[in-house]
Design a protein around this motif. Sequence first.
Motif, PDB file in Angstrom:
ATOM      1  N   GLU A  96       0.829  -1.207   0.000  1.00 20.09           N
ATOM      2  CA  GLU A  96       0.000   0.000   0.000  1.00 20.09           C
ATOM      3  C   GLU A  96       0.867   1.263   0.000  1.00 20.09           C
ATOM      4  N   MET A  97       1.915   1.270   0.830  1.00 18.00           N
ATOM      5  CA  MET A  97       2.775   2.450   0.901  1.00 18.00           C
ATOM      6  C   MET A  97       3.574   2.641  -0.385  1.00 18.00           C
ATOM      7  N   LEU A  98       4.054   1.561  -0.971  1.00 15.56           N
ATOM      8  CA  LEU A  98       4.807   1.693  -2.211  1.00 15.56           C
ATOM      9  C   LEU A  98       3.922   2.195  -3.343  1.00 15.56           C
ATOM     10  N   GLU A  99       2.714   1.682  -3.424  1.00 15.58           N
ATOM     11  CA  GLU A  99       1.797   2.182  -4.449  1.00 15.58           C
ATOM     12  C   GLU A  99       1.536   3.673  -4.257  1.00 15.58           C
ATOM     13  N   ALA A 100       1.333   4.083  -3.015  1.00 20.46           N
ATOM     14  CA  ALA A 100       1.092   5.501  -2.727  1.00 20.46           C
ATOM     15  C   ALA A 100       2.302   6.358  -3.064  1.00 20.46           C
ATOM     16  N   SER A 101       3.484   5.750  -3.079  1.00 19.26           N
ATOM     17  CA  SER A 101       4.729   6.470  -3.353  1.00 19.26           C
ATOM     18  C   SER A 101       5.149   6.367  -4.811  1.00 19.26           C
ATOM     19  N   HIS A 102       4.247   5.858  -5.664  1.00 16.89           N
ATOM     20  CA  HIS A 102       4.500   5.775  -7.108  1.00 16.89           C
ATOM     21  C   HIS A 102       5.630   4.801  -7.437  1.00 16.89           C
ATOM     22  N   VAL A 103       5.743   3.741  -6.672  1.00 12.95           N
ATOM     23  CA  VAL A 103       6.754   2.707  -6.887  1.00 12.95           C
ATOM     24  C   VAL A 103       6.100   1.524  -7.607  1.00 12.95           C
ATOM     25  N   PRO A 104       6.691   1.025  -8.692  1.00  9.33           N
ATOM     26  CA  PRO A 104       6.137  -0.174  -9.335  1.00  9.33           C
ATOM     27  C   PRO A 104       6.149  -1.349  -8.357  1.00  9.33           C
ATOM     28  N   THR A 105       5.010  -1.893  -8.080  1.00  9.16           N
ATOM     29  CA  THR A 105       4.927  -2.904  -7.026  1.00  9.16           C
ATOM     30  C   THR A 105       3.807  -3.889  -7.286  1.00  9.16           C
ATOM     31  N   SER A 106       3.987  -5.097  -6.755  1.00 12.55           N
ATOM     32  CA  SER A 106       2.859  -6.003  -6.637  1.00 12.55           C
ATOM     33  C   SER A 106       1.837  -5.368  -5.698  1.00 12.55           C
ATOM     34  N   LYS A 107       0.609  -5.859  -5.749  1.00 10.46           N
ATOM     35  CA  LYS A 107      -0.428  -5.354  -4.862  1.00 10.46           C
ATOM     36  C   LYS A 107      -1.004  -6.521  -4.062  1.00 10.46           C
ATOM     37  N   THR A 108      -1.152  -6.308  -2.776  1.00  8.87           N
ATOM     38  CA  THR A 108      -1.776  -7.348  -1.960  1.00  8.87           C
ATOM     39  C   THR A 108      -3.265  -7.357  -2.245  1.00  8.87           C
TER      40      THR A 108
END
Length: 465
Positions: free
Chosen positions: A135-147
Motif C-alpha cells: 500500500e505504501m509503495l503504491e502511494a509512493s509511485h513505486v512499481p509494485t505487486s499489490k496485496t
Amino acid sequence: MKLNTPFTALGNDFADAVEPANFPELVLRYRNNRALNNTILHSLSAESWLNHFGRFAPLPENQPKPLAIRYHGHQFRSYNPQIGDGRGFLYAQLHDEHDHLYDLGTKGSGQTPYSRSGDGRLTLKGGVREVLATEMLEASHVPTSKTLSLIETGEELYRNDEPSPARSSVLVRVQRTHVRFGIFQRLAFYKDAANMETLLEYCRTHFFDEIDAAPAAELAPLLLTEITRRTANMVASWMAAGFVHGVMNTDNMVVTGETFDFGPYRFLPVSDPKFTAAYFDEWGLYAFGRQPQAAIWNLQQLAGALTLVAEAEDISESLGAFELAYQTALRDHTFFQLGLLPEHLETDLNFLTELFGWMTESQVPWHQFFFDWFCGELSETRASNSPSAELYAREDFGTVREYLRHYKADRPERLAHPYFQRSAPETLLIDEIETLWSAIADNDDWSLFEAKLNGITEKRQALLG
C-alpha cells in the motif's frame, strides 16, 4: 473448457501442480477492492472470497490446480539450485479491461515439492507487513505487486525470528508476472534451450508486445534491454521513496520490474547509504546505497543465463541501458516525490547530488523533507513551520533551497488536499509497524492497522489523485 491461462499452456516443464493447505479457520483481515476491480474479483461475495483465496477453489474458467513454479537463484550471491515456490504458488491468471495479463500468486498457502522441510506457511505478522508495504509503495509511485487478500488461518507457527507460537495467515498478491530471473537461470543450468526460447516468447507476447517476434538469438537481447530499463526504473523508485528491499536475490526479481517478495524491508528514517533492512545481511550487501549495484549484478546473472540462446556480446550490450535508464528514473521519481517538474537531466542530477548530500549530512527525517518541500517554493511557509524547520534555516541548506526555488511546481493544486494540511507525512517506519502489530498480537486490536491504511490512502489520493 478453453482456459485463458497462458502459463499453464507452457507445459509441464515450468511448474508442478500442487494441493493447497487445508486451513482450520478462515478470517478475512484485508481485501483490496481496487486491484483488478473490473474483473470477476470485484463481484465476489464474502463467502466466495474465502472460498477462492482461503481454500483456493479454482476461479471459473481458470487453472484447475495451483502451480508451484520451478526456478533457481542466487541468494546473497550464492547459487542455489534447490529452490522454487516453497510456500506459494501461481493460483490463477486474469486479464484486465485492457487485456493485460495478471498473475495471482500466494504466500503461505502450504507445502510444495520445493518447501525444503519448511512448513509452507506465513505468519500473520508477515502478512500484515506485506499489506502495509504494498500500500505504501503504491502511494509512493513505486512499481509494485499489490496485496489482494490477507486471511488469518488459525494455525500456530514456530519461527526463530518471531515470538512463537505465531499466528498464521495466507496472502494473495496481484502483479503482471511471477516470471523471475531465476526461471531463466534454471533453464540455463539444465541447458534447456528449447524451453528458454518458449519462455522468451511468452514474455514478449504478454509483457513486451511492442517488440516484434524474432528468433531467440535476436529476441533475447531485445528483451534484456527492456528488462534492464524496467529494473533500473524500479530500483530508482526505491531510492527516491527511501525504501530498502532487504533481500535482492535473483529469485526475488521479475522481468516486469515490479517490487515483490517482501521480507525484512524497511523505509529509511534518515538518509544513510549503509542502512540495511535484513538483520542477517551482516556485510550490507543489500544496503540502501548498494541497491543499484545489486540490481546490475542480478541483471548480469540473467544475461549469463540468456547466453544459452544468444551471443554473449549482444547480450552484454543490452546491460548498457541501465545507467541512463537509472539516472533518468531517479530524476523523475525524486521530482515526483517533490512535486516538481524536471528540466534538463544534467542540471537535475546536479540538484539531486546536492540534495542527497545535504540530507545525509543534516540527517533530516527523510519523508518529512519531501512532505515539507512538496511543490518547492510554494511550500516555504509550510516548511518554516515544520518540525524540521531549524535544519532548513541552516546556512548549508542554501544551495538546496535555491534549487527548490528554481523549479516549477507540478500540479500545485494538490497542495490544497487535506493531506498537506498536516504537520507530518504518513510514514511506515519499523517502530510504527511494531506498535500496530503489538495491538493486534496482544489484544486483537486492528484499529491502528486500519488507521495506518487510511493514512496511506490519504497520501495516495493526495499524490496520485
